[in-house]
Design a protein around this motif. Structure first.
Motif, mmCIF file in Angstrom:
data_model
loop_
_atom_site.group_PDB
_atom_site.id
_atom_site.type_symbol
_atom_site.label_atom_id
_atom_site.label_comp_id
_atom_site.label_asym_id
_atom_site.label_seq_id
_atom_site.Cartn_x
_atom_site.Cartn_y
_atom_site.Cartn_z
ATOM 1 N N ARG A 243 0.831 -1.206 0.000
ATOM 2 C CA ARG A 243 0.000 0.000 0.000
ATOM 3 C C ARG A 243 0.866 1.257 0.000
ATOM 4 N N ALA A 244 1.983 1.220 0.728
ATOM 5 C CA ALA A 244 2.878 2.373 0.764
ATOM 6 C C ALA A 244 3.476 2.641 -0.612
ATOM 7 N N GLU A 245 3.857 1.585 -1.311
ATOM 8 C CA GLU A 245 4.420 1.760 -2.647
ATOM 9 C C GLU A 245 3.383 2.321 -3.612
ATOM 10 N N LEU A 246 2.137 1.872 -3.477
ATOM 11 C CA LEU A 246 1.083 2.384 -4.343
ATOM 12 C C LEU A 246 0.858 3.876 -4.137
ATOM 13 N N ARG A 247 0.944 4.328 -2.879
ATOM 14 C CA ARG A 247 0.693 5.742 -2.598
ATOM 15 C C ARG A 247 1.682 6.645 -3.322
#
Length: 516
Positions: A243-247
């Motif tokens: 999720r952090a990478e997607l943000r």
């Protein structure tokens, strides 16, 4: 990589101290003293009666949480080692875990909403909050654990190597830290009520075993914890990493999300404190991302700003909020008003007030059905004629004006009158533990008395406990909002929620007192 000599000496000294501190070793001291007295050996008597106990007392005075991280720059506000020293000490601890078959864990702790605390209390008081928090953290961790300051209101802790980092052990430390750091802090006759969010990671959860990777993983977990409200706690996982990478790549998806309606409002109810009736909803932006799941504004607002789409977001939220009012009316669940927020950037648009009026007229709604929330800091600090004119025009068009986060800025009575503010929103920092702190009650009572004299209504945000609800009702607050009543919900759930609440409604508590 070889363990530095200084680290091995520190470890040896720590081992000796722990050995001498063992109960069975301490129990031998009196026996040695008696034998020495019987044998007439004054040197042994001196060593067992004075020297060894004295050394133990001195080493007990050594502060907790700094071992292995003291030989670098110190943060002037907290007297704690900084990031570089922490990473060096954590690397050394990781080497020890590999050689001795043990493990460790890294925690990152952040004071929630610290910029608001600093704005409310001032620079000197915010320094006091940081120093007091650091002192409490040092006394909460175990001897040998590493503590450092790694950013504004952000601390890192690394466990001294242990046999296992089972979840119950980790959560035990998290619980102790949160309780210790959430205690009130006395400031100039008043009390600040900080809360902290915590992210943590263990070497077993990451691909690479360096201190930098472990700290980064704990930071990623902290960011996830912050998205789950004040006082959030999260452990690192692959899902959180994804999720952090997607943000980081959201900016490229903003325009499509706005065009398809993937970014839309969720609604949190506002309740009449006296009758329990629903008096409105606040519209809060949520992004239904196909891979990252539900994203909150801290996740995506920077990406929207980078894409230059803040105005489009405001338009989308306004239109969907007005559609919600229309749908509630058709379902027989009329809502008096819905609150929307406009950013400082949107308030710089000269056409904002007229565009909002046109949109409300298009839905054939009375202006009073819409409430516009203005941050107190924007109203107090803006010198831009366009911003001031927009605020005045929104009020002149008949829209309700809420002064948001009241008490955290420096808004004057003149501004409240000038902008024809209808209601002030009492910031959650004043509401937290209101039922447990007489100083907090006095501050809120003063705000409510001011509001009554200015003939404006009030809403308290962040109400989470029955005790807070009860005190606010007694003090005379008009409206309440918070998790005690409901978390924000999608539109599809609002009608069922309102009908269920109406079915369960009981006669209101017949007591209410105004201050003033």
């Amino acid at each position: 990589m070889r363990t530095p000599v200084s680290t091995r000496l520190d470890h040896a000294a720590s081992t000796i101290r722990r050995g001498l501190s063992r109960v069975e070793v301490l129990a031998v001291f009196p026996a040695l003293a008696l034998i020495a007295f019987w044998m007439g050996a004054p040197e042994v008597i001196f060593a067992t009666s004075f020297l060894l106990p004295g050394l133990l007392a001195l080493q007990a005075m050594r502060p907790y949480g700094r071992s292995g991280a003291d030989r670098g720059p110190i943060d002037g506000r907290t007297d704690l080692p900084m990031r570089e020293s922490f990473l060096s000490a954590l690397d050394a601890a990781l080497e020890l875990t590999e050689s001795r078959g043990r493990t460790t864990a890294c925690f990152v702790i952040e004071i929630d909403g610290f910029p608001d605390l600093a704005s409310r209390w001032g620079g000197a008081a915010s320094d006091q909050i940081l120093r007091r928090t650091a002192d409490r953290l040092l006394t909460t961790v175990r001897r040998g654990d590493i503590v450092a300051s790694i950013g504004e209101a952000r601390f890192a802790v690394a466990l001294h190597p242990v046999m296992t980092t089972k979840l119950d052990i980790v959560m035990g430390l998290v619980d102790r830290v949160q309780k210790a750091l959430s205690e009130p802090i006395a400031i100039a006759g008043a009390a600040a009520h900080p809360t902290v969010s915590i992210g943590f990671a263990t070497p077993a959860q990451i691909d690479f075993g360096s201190a930098t990777h472990l700290l980064d993983a704990a930071l990623t977990a902290l960011i996830e914890a912050r998205h789950h409200g004040p006082g959030g706690v999260r452990g690192y996982s692959e899902g959180i990493r994804s999720r952090a990478e997607l943000r980081h790549g959201l900016a490229e998806e903003v325009e499509e999300a706005l065009a398809t309606g993937a970014i839309r409002p969720w609604f949190q109810p506002q309740i009449n404190a006296e009758t329990g009736a629903i008096t409105g909803f606040e519209a809060l932006a949520r992004w239904h991302h196909p891979r990252a799941g539900l994203l909150t504004p801290p996740d995506f607002l920077p990406a929207i700003a980078d894409a230059g789409c803040m105005g489009r977001l405001g338009d989308a939220m306004l239109t969907q909020a007005l559609r919600a009012i229309e749908a509630w009316d058709q379902a027989g669940c009329p809502v008096p008003s819905v609150s929307v927020n406009f950013s400082a950037e949107e308030l710089h648009d000269p056409s904002l007030a007229d565009r909002v009026k046109w949109e409300v007229d298009r839905f054939d709604l009375r202006p009073s059905r819409l409430t516009v929330e203005i941050l107190e800091t924007v109203a107090a600090q803006s010198e831009d004629d366009v911003v001031l004119r927009n605020i005045e025009q929104l009020g002149a068009h008949g829209f309700n004006l809420d002064l948001d986060d009241f008490g955290t800025g420096q808004s004057s009575i003149a501004n409240i009158r000038r902008f024809h503010v209808n209601r002030i929103k009492i910031d959650r920092s004043f509401v937290t533990r209101l039922d447990q702190d007489s100083t907090q009650r006095a501050v809120v009572a003063g705000i409510l008395a001011l509001a009554e004299r200015l003939n404006v209504t009030t809403v308290a945000e962040g109400v989470e406990t029955p005790g807070e609800h009860s005190v606010l009702q007694q003090l005379g607050c008009d409206h309440l909002q918070g998790f005690l009543f409901s978390r924000p919900m999608p539109f599809d759930e609002t009608i069922a929620w309102m009908r269920d609440r109406a079915a369960k409604a009981s006669p209101p508590t017949p007591f209410r007192r105004r201050i003033g």
